[in-house]
Write a protein that holds these residues in place. Structure first.
Motif, PDB file in Angstrom:
ATOM      1  N   GLN A 289      -3.947  11.175  -0.963  1.00 25.09           N
ATOM      2  CA  GLN A 289      -5.027  11.531  -0.042  1.00 25.09           C
ATOM      3  C   GLN A 289      -5.330  10.373   0.911  1.00 25.09           C
ATOM      4  O   GLN A 289      -5.617  10.600   2.092  1.00 25.09           O
ATOM      5  N   LEU A 290      -5.264   9.163   0.411  1.00 22.97           N
ATOM      6  CA  LEU A 290      -5.461   7.992   1.290  1.00 22.97           C
ATOM      7  C   LEU A 290      -4.370   7.946   2.354  1.00 22.97           C
ATOM      8  O   LEU A 290      -4.638   7.717   3.538  1.00 22.97           O
ATOM      9  N   GLU A 291      -3.127   8.158   1.931  1.00 19.06           N
ATOM     10  CA  GLU A 291      -2.016   8.149   2.882  1.00 19.06           C
ATOM     11  C   GLU A 291      -2.160   9.292   3.879  1.00 19.06           C
ATOM     12  O   GLU A 291      -1.883   9.118   5.075  1.00 19.06           O
ATOM     13  N   ALA A 292      -2.576  10.456   3.401  1.00 15.51           N
ATOM     14  CA  ALA A 292      -2.751  11.605   4.291  1.00 15.51           C
ATOM     15  C   ALA A 292      -3.785  11.281   5.371  1.00 15.51           C
ATOM     16  O   ALA A 292      -3.587  11.601   6.560  1.00 15.51           O
ATOM     17  N   LEU A 293      -4.885  10.646   4.982  1.00 18.62           N
ATOM     18  CA  LEU A 293      -5.923  10.267   5.952  1.00 18.62           C
ATOM     19  C   LEU A 293      -5.376   9.300   6.993  1.00 18.62           C
ATOM     20  O   LEU A 293      -5.597   9.467   8.198  1.00 18.62           O
ATOM     21  N   LEU A 294      -4.655   8.293   6.536  1.00 17.87           N
ATOM     22  CA  LEU A 294      -4.150   7.265   7.453  1.00 17.87           C
ATOM     23  C   LEU A 294      -3.074   7.811   8.381  1.00 17.87           C
ATOM     24  O   LEU A 294      -3.137   7.630   9.609  1.00 17.87           O
ATOM     25  N   TYR A 295      -2.077   8.470   7.821  1.00 11.30           N
ATOM     26  CA  TYR A 295      -0.998   9.013   8.653  1.00 11.30           C
ATOM     27  C   TYR A 295      -1.509  10.113   9.575  1.00 11.30           C
ATOM     28  O   TYR A 295      -1.083  10.223  10.728  1.00 11.30           O
ATOM     29  N   GLY A 296      -2.416  10.922   9.068  1.00 12.96           N
ATOM     30  CA  GLY A 296      -2.950  12.011   9.891  1.00 12.96           C
ATOM     31  C   GLY A 296      -3.724  11.485  11.083  1.00 12.96           C
ATOM     32  O   GLY A 296      -3.537  11.945  12.214  1.00 12.96           O
ATOM     33  N   GLN A 297      -4.599  10.499  10.839  1.00  9.94           N
ATOM     34  CA  GLN A 297      -5.373   9.919  11.938  1.00  9.94           C
ATOM     35  C   GLN A 297      -4.493   9.108  12.887  1.00  9.94           C
ATOM     36  O   GLN A 297      -4.868   8.870  14.030  1.00  9.94           O
TER      37      GLN A 297
ATOM     38  N   MET B  28       3.601  17.609   2.224  1.00  6.50           N
ATOM     39  CA  MET B  28       2.453  17.535   1.331  1.00  6.50           C
ATOM     40  C   MET B  28       1.323  16.726   1.973  1.00  6.50           C
ATOM     41  O   MET B  28       0.149  17.100   1.882  1.00  6.50           O
ATOM     42  N   LEU B  29       1.682  15.639   2.635  1.00 10.37           N
ATOM     43  CA  LEU B  29       0.681  14.819   3.311  1.00 10.37           C
ATOM     44  C   LEU B  29      -0.027  15.616   4.404  1.00 10.37           C
ATOM     45  O   LEU B  29      -1.248  15.531   4.561  1.00 10.37           O
TER      46      LEU B  29
END
Length: 423
Positions: free
Chosen positions: A212-220, A235-236
């Protein structure tokens, strides 16, 4: 000769003070050259000059030529009513003044002028390159200390600006500055924008879930918009779409870059390591304040990206196996440019020298930075043994040498002063 150099020579009395006489033949003795005035009015205020046997207290105005008194419109200007001496490089015109004129050219060593001209002309690593090897390290130790403090205060201004934007939230500021330095140098602004778009309290809610941390960072960062064929980025993206909607996140307009950087510095790798750091450490800023040993901090920032990145540098592009840990050199960069300035800045704002002293001690304990600047100075004989030395040398090169501010530099002053004394 320039007016700035003439002012400098007068301010530090880098001229032969024997046998000084005015154009009218009066004997001059300079007791106090005055305080350099950077505002409107005469060049030097509160000077004290003996002319013949009379002591005068007042202002001193400097020009390259006598005629510039009229050219600059000083006649009738009340700001110049307290002038007691007109100092010029050369006399080119007789002017009626109520005070005497002193010509300095015959009293200034030609070696001083030639050295200054040499420093101001030509393309060299540093202006004083020809003279620097002759200067012993011991003569620049105090100057390097001042340069380091000056550099830390400049970083304090950046941190202070961040604090003003987040209602003086130190943990938030720590997150912003840490992210910025994970992206440095190419992606510093982009990484800071990403950090600013994800409040630290949201990160805290997901600190036990690295995905979830990676998803937030990569997404933003705008890095999950393509249709990758692998399960991991898909998945991210799914996680990010849920979290973005949940928290009402706005994606920053700034985008990350891959230009002119080693694969180990690719934004994908650094963001994965940043996520690992967030998962490893909660309340990071408090940890920095409580920690005493630099070795402890080095261990804290030694993190590794998840297993996917052992085989990738970019999403969807497989590569040979290589664990993506932060590494000693990168950790040192974070400590020098984020951790230590944060602790030093906290000490300034809270008027607590304990934190300032600790920050300086950490710099003394870290190894020297190796870059084109430090290597250039080392080749000229300047010591570079610790990060304390490195940061001072970087400040010297960027703020003084590149701008040719030799008249404001202790090394430049030493070179010119030696010329005066040897004349």
């Amino acid at each position: 000769m320039t007016e700035k150099l003439l002012q400098y020579i007068w301010q530090f009395r880098l001229f032969n003070q024997q046998h000084l006489r005015t154009l009218e033949g009066q004997i001059v003795q300079v007791l106090v050259p005055g305080q350099h005035n950077t505002n409107q009015g005469p060049d030097f205020l509160n000077a004290k000059i003996i002319i013949d046997q009379t002591t005068w207290a007042g202002s001193v105005e400097l020009h390259l030529f006598s005629s510039q008194w009229q050219q600059h419109g000083h006649e009738g200007d009340k700001n110049y009513s307290n002038v007691v001496l007109h100092v010029v490089w050369q006399h080119d015109k007789d002017i009626k003044l109520s005070f005497p004129t002193l010509v300095l050219e015959p009293h200034i060593a030609t070696t001083l002028i030639s050295k200054y001209e040499d420093m101001m002309t030509g393309k060299k690593f540093v202006p004083c390159e020809a003279f620097l090897p002759a200067i012993r390290n011991i003569s620049v130790v105090a100057w390097k200390e001042r340069l380091l403090i000056e550099r830390l205060h400049e970083k304090h201004e950046l941190i202070n600006t961040m604090l003003q934007h987040n209602n003086f939230h130190w943990e938030e500021t720590c997150w912003w500055l840490t992210a910025r330095n994970f992206g440095a140098p190419v992606n510093a602004d982009a990484f800071e924008s990403i950090a600013r778009s994800i409040p630290v309290n949201i990160l805290a809610k997901h600190k036990h879930q690295r995905i979830q941390l990676e998803a937030l960072l990569y997404g933003q960062a705008g890095m999950l918009e393509e249709d990758y064929g692998e399960d991991y980025p898909l998945m991210l993206r799914k996680e990010y779409q849920f979290l973005k909607h949940k928290y009402g996140l706005v994606t920053p307009l700034v985008r990350v870059q891959h230009l002119r950087m080693r694969p180990a510095d690719f934004p994908e790798i650094r963001l994965a390591q940043l996520a690992a750091l967030i998962q490893k450490l909660s309340h990071l800023f408090n940890i920095l304040l409580e920690t005493e040993e630099i070795k402890t901090l080095e261990a804290l920032y030694d993190v590794t990206a998840n297993d996917y990145w052992h085989y990738h540098y970019k999403f969807g592009e497989a590569s040979a196996f290589k664990p993506k840990n932060t590494g000693h050199q990168f950790v040192q960069r974070i400590l020098v440019n984020a951790v230590i300035p944060l602790v030093f800045s906290y000490g300034i704002r809270h008027k607590n020298e304990i934190y300032q002293t600790k920050a300086l001690r950490w710099l003394e304990m870290l190894g020297a930075e190796q870059n084109t600047i430090t290597k250039g100075f080392a080749s000229l004989g300047l010591q570079n043994k610790t990060a304390h030395d490195s940061q001072a040398l970087i400040q010297l090169k960027n703020k003084y040498c590149d701008a040719k501010r030799c008249l404001h530099c202790a090394i430049g002053h030493h070179i010119l002063k030696t010329s005066k004394l040897s004349s």
